[in-house]
Design a protein around this motif. Structure first.
Motif, PDB file in Angstrom:
ATOM      1  N   GLY A   1       0.807  -1.216   0.000  1.00 62.63           N
ATOM      2  CA  GLY A   1       0.000   0.000   0.000  1.00 62.63           C
ATOM      3  C   GLY A   1       0.837   1.263   0.000  1.00 62.63           C
ATOM      4  N   THR A   2       1.946   1.231   0.729  1.00 61.50           N
ATOM      5  CA  THR A   2       2.843   2.394   0.766  1.00 61.50           C
ATOM      6  C   THR A   2       3.534   2.589  -0.582  1.00 61.50           C
ATOM      7  OG1 THR A   2       3.220   2.108   3.139  1.00 61.50           O
ATOM      8  CG2 THR A   2       4.842   3.414   1.918  1.00 61.50           C
ATOM      9  N   GLY A   3       3.930   1.470  -1.213  1.00 58.83           N
ATOM     10  CA  GLY A   3       4.530   1.578  -2.543  1.00 58.83           C
ATOM     11  C   GLY A   3       3.562   2.137  -3.562  1.00 58.83           C
ATOM     12  N   ALA A   4       2.301   1.699  -3.477  1.00 61.07           N
ATOM     13  CA  ALA A   4       1.284   2.203  -4.400  1.00 61.07           C
ATOM     14  C   ALA A   4       1.010   3.688  -4.177  1.00 61.07           C
ATOM     15  CB  ALA A   4      -0.011   1.394  -4.239  1.00 61.07           C
ATOM     16  N   ALA A   5       1.068   4.117  -2.913  1.00 60.78           N
ATOM     17  CA  ALA A   5       0.874   5.544  -2.613  1.00 60.78           C
ATOM     18  C   ALA A   5       1.981   6.382  -3.233  1.00 60.78           C
ATOM     19  CB  ALA A   5       0.843   5.752  -1.094  1.00 60.78           C
ATOM     20  N   ARG A   6       3.162   5.831  -3.317  1.00 62.89           N
ATOM     21  CA  ARG A   6       4.306   6.532  -3.907  1.00 62.89           C
ATOM     22  C   ARG A   6       4.091   6.816  -5.388  1.00 62.89           C
ATOM     23  NH1 ARG A   6       8.259   8.602  -5.813  1.00 62.89           N
ATOM     24  NH2 ARG A   6      10.381   8.641  -4.978  1.00 62.89           N
ATOM     25  N   LEU A   7       3.246   6.020  -6.024  1.00 62.39           N
ATOM     26  CA  LEU A   7       2.939   6.255  -7.432  1.00 62.39           C
ATOM     27  C   LEU A   7       2.082   7.497  -7.633  1.00 62.39           C
ATOM     28  CD1 LEU A   7       2.062   2.594  -8.506  1.00 62.39           C
ATOM     29  CD2 LEU A   7       4.219   3.815  -8.887  1.00 62.39           C
ATOM     30  N   VAL A   8       1.351   7.875  -6.587  1.00 57.79           N
ATOM     31  CA  VAL A   8       0.475   9.049  -6.647  1.00 57.79           C
ATOM     32  C   VAL A   8       1.195  10.300  -6.178  1.00 57.79           C
ATOM     33  CG1 VAL A   8      -1.694  10.051  -5.795  1.00 57.79           C
ATOM     34  CG2 VAL A   8      -1.554   7.596  -6.298  1.00 57.79           C
TER      35      VAL A   8
ATOM     36  N   PHE B   1      -9.179 -12.516   3.366  1.00 56.95           N
ATOM     37  CA  PHE B   1      -8.955 -11.849   2.082  1.00 56.95           C
ATOM     38  C   PHE B   1      -9.405 -10.390   2.141  1.00 56.95           C
ATOM     39  CE2 PHE B   1     -10.328 -10.557  -2.178  1.00 56.95           C
ATOM     40  CZ  PHE B   1      -9.175 -10.806  -2.898  1.00 56.95           C
ATOM     41  N   ILE B   2     -10.558 -10.158   2.745  1.00 61.91           N
ATOM     42  CA  ILE B   2     -11.099  -8.796   2.787  1.00 61.91           C
ATOM     43  C   ILE B   2     -10.283  -7.900   3.704  1.00 61.91           C
ATOM     44  CG2 ILE B   2     -13.063  -7.394   3.528  1.00 61.91           C
ATOM     45  CD1 ILE B   2     -14.892  -9.635   2.551  1.00 61.91           C
ATOM     46  N   PHE B   3     -10.046  -8.358   4.942  1.00 59.65           N
ATOM     47  CA  PHE B   3      -9.435  -7.468   5.937  1.00 59.65           C
ATOM     48  C   PHE B   3      -7.909  -7.438   5.874  1.00 59.65           C
ATOM     49  CE2 PHE B   3     -13.658  -8.220   7.720  1.00 59.65           C
ATOM     50  CZ  PHE B   3     -14.020  -6.917   8.040  1.00 59.65           C
ATOM     51  N   PHE B   4      -7.268  -8.595   5.646  1.00 55.46           N
ATOM     52  CA  PHE B   4      -5.811  -8.611   5.611  1.00 55.46           C
ATOM     53  C   PHE B   4      -5.264  -8.516   4.187  1.00 55.46           C
ATOM     54  CE2 PHE B   4      -6.735 -10.328   9.763  1.00 55.46           C
ATOM     55  CZ  PHE B   4      -5.799  -9.689  10.559  1.00 55.46           C
ATOM     56  N   GLY B   5      -6.173  -8.363   3.237  1.00 58.65           N
ATOM     57  CA  GLY B   5      -5.775  -8.123   1.860  1.00 58.65           C
ATOM     58  C   GLY B   5      -6.261  -6.774   1.388  1.00 58.65           C
ATOM     59  N   LEU B   6      -7.550  -6.681   1.096  1.00 63.39           N
ATOM     60  CA  LEU B   6      -8.110  -5.466   0.523  1.00 63.39           C
ATOM     61  C   LEU B   6      -8.075  -4.280   1.482  1.00 63.39           C
ATOM     62  CD1 LEU B   6     -11.231  -6.916  -1.359  1.00 63.39           C
ATOM     63  CD2 LEU B   6      -8.891  -6.601  -2.198  1.00 63.39           C
ATOM     64  N   VAL B   7      -8.665  -4.444   2.662  1.00 66.88           N
ATOM     65  CA  VAL B   7      -8.770  -3.315   3.593  1.00 66.88           C
ATOM     66  C   VAL B   7      -7.395  -2.819   4.029  1.00 66.88           C
ATOM     67  CG1 VAL B   7      -9.596  -2.577   5.857  1.00 66.88           C
ATOM     68  CG2 VAL B   7     -11.049  -3.999   4.409  1.00 66.88           C
ATOM     69  N   ALA B   8      -6.514  -3.735   4.398  1.00 70.16           N
ATOM     70  CA  ALA B   8      -5.192  -3.327   4.891  1.00 70.16           C
ATOM     71  C   ALA B   8      -4.374  -2.622   3.820  1.00 70.16           C
ATOM     72  CB  ALA B   8      -4.435  -4.551   5.415  1.00 70.16           C
ATOM     73  N   THR B   9      -4.383  -3.156   2.609  1.00 69.10           N
ATOM     74  CA  THR B   9      -3.580  -2.566   1.523  1.00 69.10           C
ATOM     75  C   THR B   9      -4.174  -1.252   1.028  1.00 69.10           C
ATOM     76  OG1 THR B   9      -2.977  -4.810   0.822  1.00 69.10           O
ATOM     77  CG2 THR B   9      -2.508  -3.010  -0.704  1.00 69.10           C
ATOM     78  N   LEU B  10      -5.453  -1.292   0.681  1.00 65.58           N
ATOM     79  CA  LEU B  10      -6.099  -0.092   0.139  1.00 65.58           C
ATOM     80  C   LEU B  10      -6.214   0.998   1.195  1.00 65.58           C
ATOM     81  CD1 LEU B  10      -8.946  -1.805  -1.934  1.00 65.58           C
ATOM     82  CD2 LEU B  10      -6.641  -1.144  -2.676  1.00 65.58           C
ATOM     83  N   GLY B  11      -6.429   0.593   2.442  1.00 64.21           N
ATOM     84  CA  GLY B  11      -6.489   1.578   3.526  1.00 64.21           C
ATOM     85  C   GLY B  11      -5.163   2.274   3.723  1.00 64.21           C
ATOM     86  N   THR B  12      -4.076   1.515   3.623  1.00 59.47           N
ATOM     87  CA  THR B  12      -2.738   2.106   3.744  1.00 59.47           C
ATOM     88  C   THR B  12      -2.490   3.139   2.654  1.00 59.47           C
ATOM     89  OG1 THR B  12      -1.810   0.119   4.783  1.00 59.47           O
ATOM     90  CG2 THR B  12      -0.261   1.610   3.702  1.00 59.47           C
ATOM     91  N   THR B  13      -2.886   2.811   1.436  1.00 54.12           N
ATOM     92  CA  THR B  13      -2.700   3.745   0.329  1.00 54.12           C
ATOM     93  C   THR B  13      -3.559   4.996   0.500  1.00 54.12           C
ATOM     94  OG1 THR B  13      -2.251   1.886  -1.173  1.00 54.12           O
ATOM     95  CG2 THR B  13      -2.806   4.003  -2.181  1.00 54.12           C
ATOM     96  N   TRP B  14      -4.804   4.786   0.884  1.00 50.27           N
ATOM     97  CA  TRP B  14      -5.731   5.912   0.977  1.00 50.27           C
ATOM     98  C   TRP B  14      -5.308   6.914   2.042  1.00 50.27           C
ATOM     99  CZ3 TRP B  14      -9.661   7.770  -1.867  1.00 50.27           C
ATOM    100  CH2 TRP B  14     -10.432   8.793  -1.287  1.00 50.27           C
ATOM    101  N   VAL B  15      -4.932   6.458   3.230  1.00 48.83           N
ATOM    102  CA  VAL B  15      -4.608   7.406   4.300  1.00 48.83           C
ATOM    103  C   VAL B  15      -3.388   8.240   3.948  1.00 48.83           C
ATOM    104  CG1 VAL B  15      -5.604   5.948   6.096  1.00 48.83           C
ATOM    105  CG2 VAL B  15      -3.171   5.772   5.590  1.00 48.83           C
ATOM    106  N   GLN B  16      -2.553   7.769   3.027  1.00 48.18           N
ATOM    107  CA  GLN B  16      -1.358   8.531   2.668  1.00 48.18           C
ATOM    108  C   GLN B  16      -1.598   9.528   1.548  1.00 48.18           C
ATOM    109  OE1 GLN B  16       2.408   6.253   2.508  1.00 48.18           O
ATOM    110  NE2 GLN B  16       1.272   4.495   3.290  1.00 48.18           N
ATOM    111  N   VAL B  17      -2.458   9.171   0.581  1.00 47.25           N
ATOM    112  CA  VAL B  17      -2.606  10.049  -0.586  1.00 47.25           C
ATOM    113  C   VAL B  17      -4.062  10.327  -0.956  1.00 47.25           C
ATOM    114  CG1 VAL B  17      -0.366   9.451  -1.578  1.00 47.25           C
ATOM    115  CG2 VAL B  17      -2.393   8.062  -2.149  1.00 47.25           C
TER     116      VAL B  17
END
Length: 325
Positions: A61-68, A184-200
């Protein structure tokens, strides 16, 4: 008594505590004497081999935020990491407590648990569980205050509630073949996408691909664990996915779950060449798959579980590098 058939215990039924269980008998031979849990026992109860599954989505998620945004938001990333790790530990202790008081852990193949093994009082394990949930909540609150994304409080509450009712409550969904969906939902989607969203405050498509990969690795670890305990879970009335679909289908699904992220990595490599290095993760997940298909003793699956968990972390690190490189 003769002439009477034994009734099968359901998931919610209380199992009598057997004084013949060697895990419950102290060295003195008196089953009423409870050995005090050591620091090593509590560390074991945290199930450290599963913690890479908490770190992986934060890395992706942090790496994906770096793309933005070209700027690294390290403070927010560390906050997300604290939430993920503390919640993972809290889930592990919650499972220990709930499975223990139900009697599901009376007969175990893996390491003895704190509650089921009689190493700690159920109340003590419950207090430790709630403590880690509280710490995760405080970390999430700090991230929310920093970002002013107040709706994240609701997301955090749902995560903690979901973590508890995985094996807790009267109708735990982990006992009804829904554990993999939760993971899958909480330790995959929510954790990853949530990490990206709170940063960017944005979610690029790369984050979605990474979230799916992280979720599949987490599901594979759970499958390896449930395959190991398939006979004990069936006897205890714990209807995991592995119990429902059987050994062979579990082996097939596990293999698909560890190979699909590699396919995602190859696809992303078309746009981010460093992602080709995710193929190196095969050095970890292929041996894990081989063990899953050829194991003779259930304990061997602990190695497969550990290799898959480490594979998830290696994959996440390489994907992070691909996104920021």
């Amino acid at each position: 008594m003769a002439g009477k058939t034994k009734k099968r215990r359901g998931a919610g039924a209380k199992r009598p505590r057997s004084h013949g269980n060697p895990q419950r008998v102290h060295e003195s031979g008196d089953p009423r004497v409870r050995p005090k849990a050591t620091a090593r026992d509590w560390i074991g109860g945290a199930r450290l081999r599963t913690l890479p599954l908490a770190v992986s989505p934060v890395l992706i998620g942090t790496g994906a935020a770096r793309l933005v945004d070209n700027e690294f938001h390290w403070l927010l990333a560390l906050g997300c990491l604290a939430v993920a790790v503390l919640l993972q530990i809290g889930v592990n202790y919650a499972n220990d407590y709930s499975d223990g008081v139900r009697g599901t852990d009376d007969v175990r193949v893996g390491p003895a648990r704190l509650t089921g093994g009689g190493k700690a009082k159920p109340r003590t394990v419950l207090i430790v569980t709630l403590t880690f949930f509280a710490l995760a909540a405080l970390s999430g609150l700090a991230v929310t205050i920093r970002t002013q994304q107040w709706w994240f409080l609701a997301v955090g509450a749902v995560c903690i509630i979901g973590a508890w009712f995985y094996t807790g409550g009267k109708r735990p969904y982990g006992y009804n073949a829904l554990g993999e969906l939760f993971v899958f939902i909480f330790f995959g989607l929510v954790a990853t996408l949530g990490t990206t969203w709170v940063q960017v405050q944005a979610i690029p498509q790369e984050a979605w691909f990474g979230a799916v990969a992280a979720g599949l690795f987490a599901c594979a670890v759970l499958l390896a664990n449930n395959l190991r305990d398939i006979e004990q879970d069936r006897e205890a009335g714990k209807r995991t996915l592995s119990v429902l679909i059987g050994k062979r289908a579990t082996q097939v699904v596990f293999t698909l779950f560890v190979l699909a992220p590699i396919g995602i990595g190859v696809f992303l490599a078309v746009f981010y060449p460093i992602a080709w290095l995710t193929l190196m993760v095969l050095l970890l997940v292929l041996p894990a798959a081989l063990i899953v298909w050829t194991f003779q003793r259930p304990k061997e699956l602990i190695v497969a579980l550990s290799l898959t968990s480490l594979g998830s972390l290696a994959y996440a690190g390489l994907l992070f590098w691909a996104f920021v490189g």
